[in-house]
Design a protein around this motif. Sequence first.
Motif, mmCIF file in Angstrom:
data_model
loop_
_atom_site.group_PDB
_atom_site.id
_atom_site.type_symbol
_atom_site.label_atom_id
_atom_site.label_comp_id
_atom_site.label_asym_id
_atom_site.label_seq_id
_atom_site.Cartn_x
_atom_site.Cartn_y
_atom_site.Cartn_z
ATOM 1 N N ASP A 194 1.371 -1.077 -0.253
ATOM 2 C CA ASP A 194 0.208 -0.008 -0.066
ATOM 3 C C ASP A 194 1.111 1.302 0.356
ATOM 4 N N MET A 195 2.287 1.056 0.682
ATOM 5 C CA MET A 195 2.555 2.539 0.593
ATOM 6 C C MET A 195 3.628 2.291 -0.510
ATOM 7 N N LEU A 196 3.729 1.348 -1.069
ATOM 8 C CA LEU A 196 4.577 1.754 -2.107
ATOM 9 C C LEU A 196 3.282 2.534 -3.373
ATOM 10 N N LEU A 197 2.470 1.823 -3.682
ATOM 11 C CA LEU A 197 1.120 2.208 -4.542
ATOM 12 C C LEU A 197 0.999 3.661 -4.866
ATOM 13 N N LYS A 198 1.275 4.015 -2.550
ATOM 14 C CA LYS A 198 0.268 5.157 -2.613
ATOM 15 C C LYS A 198 2.011 6.730 -2.608
ATOM 16 N N SER A 199 2.736 6.243 -2.978
ATOM 17 C CA SER A 199 3.894 7.008 -2.416
ATOM 18 C C SER A 199 4.341 8.317 -3.420
ATOM 19 N N GLY A 200 3.561 7.911 -4.625
ATOM 20 C CA GLY A 200 3.960 9.369 -5.345
ATOM 21 C C GLY A 200 5.596 9.177 -5.538
ATOM 22 N N PRO A 201 5.453 9.406 -7.562
ATOM 23 C CA PRO A 201 6.894 9.365 -8.328
ATOM 24 C C PRO A 201 8.492 9.699 -7.313
ATOM 25 N N LYS A 202 7.737 11.059 -6.718
ATOM 26 C CA LYS A 202 8.798 11.651 -6.159
ATOM 27 C C LYS A 202 9.514 10.917 -5.864
ATOM 28 N N LEU A 203 8.948 10.220 -4.095
ATOM 29 C CA LEU A 203 9.116 9.661 -3.727
ATOM 30 C C LEU A 203 10.285 8.103 -4.809
ATOM 31 N N LEU A 204 9.625 7.939 -5.376
ATOM 32 C CA LEU A 204 10.048 7.024 -5.863
ATOM 33 C C LEU A 204 11.684 6.914 -6.496
ATOM 34 N N LEU A 205 11.118 7.903 -7.282
ATOM 35 C CA LEU A 205 12.337 8.864 -7.950
ATOM 36 C C LEU A 205 13.822 8.802 -7.184
#
Length: 306
Positions: A194-205
């Motif tokens: 759930d956190m992975l799906l909700k974290s947003g592209p900026k944090l993933l980047l």
Amino acid sequence: MIGIAAPQTILWFQGGWVFWTLSLIMLGMGLTLPIDEFVVALKTPQNVIIGAAAQFAIMPLLGLTIANGLQLPTPYLLGLVLVSTCPGGTASNLVCLLCGANVSLSVLMTTATTLLSVFMTPFLLKVLVGQVVPINAAALMLSTSQIVLLPLAVGIFMQRFVPKLVKAIEVFLPFSSVLGVSAICSSIVAMNRDMLLKSGPKLLLAVLLLHFFGFLLGYLFGRTIGFSEKDSRTVSIEVGMQNSGLGAVLAQLHFANPLTSVPSAISATTHSILGSTLSAFWRLTDRRKQRLAEERENRSGVPTSA
């Protein structure tokens, strides 16, 4: 993919399952660890010291630079810097084994950075973001001994005193290690889905950039100072792979905002994927070089020097 698409199928793989799987993987490493190579690594402590220094210099500075550059919200900034100041993860030892790096140096670097993190992680957080995070030194050293040092010692002991048994089971070790790592990575993804799906592209980047440049700069650092290819790969993997589990626990214990633990959760998945991809790339590269060398040997009829 299983962790994202069907998390319930792997969520049971937690706690003791992860602990004992990692312990068994480390036991398998001990069963196949070249003793002579380990002795040589101990005789060159400067490589361990240099590698540990790279770990605590490259990653924290990367973490702070990326977090500020992308203007992450404060909880994510703190979480990214926190995970970047953690020691090398135990999974790095396995990745080093799979890609032909120096496993002995990897184990020594993981152990050294883990022990040093008792002091370095709070110090670096204080210097970089003004936060002090106390660490339970005794618990940290105990877990390191249980997961890394003790299984390795048992494996080396068995290699020395029951070589026939080791010979009989070593053929199964590579597959079982890959299977174990896959299960661990899948469970981490499932637990943090759930956190992975909700974290947003900026944090993933941000997390992706942290580990990508960690691997890259670690390798370039090793080559620049004159390390061999094997040792440079080792530094790359040790720098690029963090003990994200420690980061997540510290975030939960010492920061009020639960979002601070999200970067560590994403980090656990990201560095495992990047590390595995890098390992596969190096293995393919080595096979290609070996194949080309064999082709040259066949054409010339003269054995190619290693």
